[in-house]
Design an enzyme around this catalytic site. Structure first.
Site, PDB file in Angstrom:
ATOM      1  N   LYS A 191       0.835  -1.207   0.000  1.00 61.45           N
ATOM      2  CA  LYS A 191       0.000   0.000   0.000  1.00 61.45           C
ATOM      3  C   LYS A 191       0.868   1.256   0.000  1.00 61.45           C
ATOM      4  O   LYS A 191       0.550   2.230  -0.679  1.00 61.45           O
ATOM      5  CB  LYS A 191      -0.930   0.013   1.226  1.00 61.45           C
ATOM      6  CG  LYS A 191      -2.112  -0.939   1.107  1.00 61.45           C
ATOM      7  CD  LYS A 191      -3.111  -0.682   2.217  1.00 61.45           C
ATOM      8  CE  LYS A 191      -4.245  -1.686   2.199  1.00 61.45           C
ATOM      9  NZ  LYS A 191      -5.113  -1.568   3.381  1.00 61.45           N
ATOM     10  N   LYS A 210      -4.966 -10.765  -6.456  1.00 50.89           N
ATOM     11  CA  LYS A 210      -6.230 -11.011  -5.737  1.00 50.89           C
ATOM     12  C   LYS A 210      -7.281  -9.969  -6.118  1.00 50.89           C
ATOM     13  O   LYS A 210      -6.942  -8.830  -6.446  1.00 50.89           O
ATOM     14  CB  LYS A 210      -5.981 -11.053  -4.218  1.00 50.89           C
ATOM     15  CG  LYS A 210      -5.911  -9.722  -3.596  1.00 50.89           C
ATOM     16  CD  LYS A 210      -6.013  -9.729  -2.083  1.00 50.89           C
ATOM     17  CE  LYS A 210      -5.934  -8.259  -1.709  1.00 50.89           C
ATOM     18  NZ  LYS A 210      -6.239  -7.849  -0.437  1.00 50.89           N
ATOM     19  N   LYS A 234     -10.833  -4.395  -3.520  1.00 57.72           N
ATOM     20  CA  LYS A 234     -11.757  -3.254  -3.565  1.00 57.72           C
ATOM     21  C   LYS A 234     -11.133  -2.110  -4.349  1.00 57.72           C
ATOM     22  O   LYS A 234     -11.808  -1.425  -5.090  1.00 57.72           O
ATOM     23  CB  LYS A 234     -12.040  -2.753  -2.139  1.00 57.72           C
ATOM     24  CG  LYS A 234     -12.880  -3.679  -1.298  1.00 57.72           C
ATOM     25  CD  LYS A 234     -13.284  -2.932  -0.009  1.00 57.72           C
ATOM     26  CE  LYS A 234     -13.594  -3.891   1.105  1.00 57.72           C
ATOM     27  NZ  LYS A 234     -12.816  -3.655   2.315  1.00 57.72           N
TER      28      LYS A 234
HETATM   29  P1  TYM Z   1     -10.730  -5.970   4.165  1.00 60.24           P
HETATM   30  O1  TYM Z   1     -11.750  -4.926   4.399  1.00 60.24           O
HETATM   31  O2  TYM Z   1      -9.680  -5.699   3.116  1.00 60.24           O
HETATM   32  O3  TYM Z   1     -11.422  -7.336   3.744  1.00 60.24           O
HETATM   33  C1  TYM Z   1     -12.448  -7.944   4.520  1.00 60.24           C
HETATM   34  C2  TYM Z   1     -12.307  -9.451   4.457  1.00 60.24           C
HETATM   35  O4  TYM Z   1     -12.346  -9.911   3.106  1.00 60.24           O
HETATM   36  C3  TYM Z   1     -11.227 -10.772   2.851  1.00 60.24           C
HETATM   37  N1  TYM Z   1     -10.819 -10.603   1.450  1.00 60.24           N
HETATM   38  C4  TYM Z   1     -10.714 -11.625   0.582  1.00 60.24           C
HETATM   39  N2  TYM Z   1     -10.918 -12.942   0.736  1.00 60.24           N
HETATM   40  C5  TYM Z   1     -10.727 -13.723  -0.356  1.00 60.24           C
HETATM   41  N3  TYM Z   1     -10.352 -13.241  -1.569  1.00 60.24           N
HETATM   42  C6  TYM Z   1     -10.130 -11.929  -1.773  1.00 60.24           C
HETATM   43  N4  TYM Z   1      -9.772 -11.464  -2.963  1.00 60.24           N
HETATM   44  C7  TYM Z   1     -10.303 -11.042  -0.652  1.00 60.24           C
HETATM   45  N5  TYM Z   1     -10.189  -9.699  -0.487  1.00 60.24           N
HETATM   46  C8  TYM Z   1     -10.506  -9.453   0.806  1.00 60.24           C
HETATM   47  C9  TYM Z   1     -10.143 -10.258   3.789  1.00 60.24           C
HETATM   48  O5  TYM Z   1      -9.155 -11.249   4.024  1.00 60.24           O
HETATM   49  C10 TYM Z   1     -10.954  -9.944   5.025  1.00 60.24           C
HETATM   50  O6  TYM Z   1     -11.178 -11.121   5.798  1.00 60.24           O
HETATM   51  N6  TYM Z   1      -7.509  -5.502   7.944  1.00 60.24           N
HETATM   52  C11 TYM Z   1      -8.793  -6.040   7.580  1.00 60.24           C
HETATM   53  C12 TYM Z   1      -9.929  -5.564   8.456  1.00 60.24           C
HETATM   54  C13 TYM Z   1      -9.735  -5.748   9.923  1.00 60.24           C
HETATM   55  C14 TYM Z   1      -9.828  -6.981  10.631  1.00 60.24           C
HETATM   56  C15 TYM Z   1      -9.654  -6.638  12.012  1.00 60.24           C
HETATM   57  C16 TYM Z   1     -10.018  -8.298  10.228  1.00 60.24           C
HETATM   58  C17 TYM Z   1      -9.522  -4.768  10.841  1.00 60.24           C
HETATM   59  N7  TYM Z   1      -9.485  -5.304  12.118  1.00 60.24           N
HETATM   60  C18 TYM Z   1      -9.680  -7.622  12.983  1.00 60.24           C
HETATM   61  C19 TYM Z   1     -10.041  -9.287  11.225  1.00 60.24           C
HETATM   62  C20 TYM Z   1      -9.884  -8.936  12.583  1.00 60.24           C
HETATM   63  C21 TYM Z   1      -9.099  -5.622   6.156  1.00 60.24           C
HETATM   64  O7  TYM Z   1      -8.643  -4.619   5.670  1.00 60.24           O
HETATM   65  O8  TYM Z   1     -10.032  -6.401   5.541  1.00 60.24           O
END
Ligand code: TYM
Length: 337
Positions: A114, A196, A199
């Site tokens: 990032k 991957k 968003k």
């Molecule tokens: P975020 O918002 O990027 O994504 C949310 C969830 O979606 C999963 N994900 C995917 N899974 C499979 N294939 C993909 N292409 C894909 N893109 C996203 C992510 O692995 C995630 O589970 N840092 C985290 C948010 C967070 C969090 C936490 C998660 C903040 N605090 C505490 C768990 C526990 C994030 O940015 O997810």
């Protein structure tokens, strides 16, 4: 006290929620919601680690809440809340900052990726995994169901929890485990099956299937999906066959069928065209009712705010006392303790 496992997971309200979020995370949250004690968090503070438009962020926070309910989370069974509504998260993050070595953060691959895309990197972006660690450990979570891309952050969370326990000589924090699904943990971009689905690239036509996309758009994206010239419809670890593998993985994760049954469903297919249409159809059928739920929920913002107020109250009751206890252990005076 309940002997049920405690689960915590989160998602950023940055718009464009897609099939990767649904299959890698949300679907598994919904499937397990009856078995465990669950906390699911819309992590708005994490979103601020890259510049955001304030009105858009407020809209996306409600919109994501609506999606989480629309996909099947029941706010009466799980605690669904917004991170900034509970003071423990930002406050406790500072305390964790003061036990986390900087070198641990510089090693995070998501930070490096990032940061490389930003002209000016904000301090919050580097600190992002510490805020995430707090999210998890302030609830004594045993399990963190996430997609593959978050595994390194959960491992760092374990390191931070262990370090605090070691420094202060007690088992104060539960050390959580990442829970990564067998399929769907890494849904790849339809336009580039070696990157991957994300968003931040979801505005590029043909990259992602967004939960809000209409059936025509979904079909178009799948029809344009990148495949290969092998002409064989089978699961494979060969990077050159990643496109077909991704399509089959999506189909498997949506239908919950076995590997054999998925391949059998396409045994009579006349080439990749049939495969693409077959996958698009199951995705469209799965998403349609979710979209109907979403539209209904977005028409009732007062109800969404009520759900979030209830969630914040339940979450605060757990994490605020945990952070107060942490302050006490670290030598701060906690008023009215
Ligand atoms: P975020 O918002 O990027 O994504 C949310 C969830 O979606 C999963 N994900 C995917 N899974 C499979 N294939 C993909 N292409 C894909 N893109 C996203 C992510 O692995 C995630 O589970 N840092 C985290 C948010 C967070 C969090 C936490 C998660 C903040 N605090 C505490 C768990 C526990 C994030 O940015 O997810």
């Amino acid at each position: 006290m309940s002997d049920k496992k405690v689960v915590f997971s989160g998602v950023q309200p940055t718009g464009n929620v897609h099939l990767g979020n649904y299959l890698g995370a949300f679907k598994n949250w919904v499937d397990k919601q009856d078995e465990k004690v669950n906390y699911f968090c819309v992590v708005d503070l994490h979103s601020l680690t890259v510049p955001q438009d304030p009105d858009e962020l407020r809209h996306q926070t409600r919109s994501l809440t609506a999606w989480l309910i629309a996909v099947g989370l029941d706010p009466n069974k799980v605690t669904l809340f917004v991170q900034s509504h509970v003071r423990a998260h930002a406050e406790g993050c500072w305390l964790l900052n003061c036990v986390t070595p900087l070198g641990w953060l510089h090693r995070m691959t998501q930070y490096k990726d990032k940061a490389a895309k930003q002209e000016s990197v904000l301090t919050g972006l580097l600190d992002y995994p510490v805020l995430m660690a707090g999210d998890i450990i302030f609830y004594d979570a045993d399990e963190v169901p996430v997609g593959e891309d978050q595994k390194q952050h959960v491992e760092l969370t374990r390191d931070i929890a262990n370090r605090f326990n070691h420094l202060y000589g007690q088992d104060f924090f539960v050390v959580p485990e990442p829970v990564i699904p067998e399929v769907g943990a890494r849904v790849m971009g339809l336009d580039n099956p070696n990157a991957k689905m994300s968003k931040s690239s979801a505005h590029i036509r043909g990259h992602a299937v967004r939960l809000e996309d209409d059936p025509k758009e979904i079909l178009r994206s799948f029809k344009k999906a990148k495949t290969d010239s092998f002409g064989e419809i089978a699961f494979s670890k060969d990077p050159e066959r990643a496109g077909v593998n991704n399509l089959l993985g999506i189909y498997k994760a949506i239908t919950d069928k076995s590997f054999e049954d998925v391949e059998a469903d396409f045994r009579d297919a006349r080439g990749y065209g049939d495969l693409k249409v077959g996958v698009a159809e199951v995705v469209i059928d799965a998403i349609r009712p979710l979209q109907e739920n979403y539209n209904r929920l977005m028409n009732d913002p007062a109800e969404l705010d009520r759900v979030l107020a209830q969630g914040a109250q339940q979450a605060a009751a757990v994490s605020n006392p945990k952070v107060d206890a942490m302050k006490e252990i670290m030598g701060l005076i906690v008023p009215n303790a």
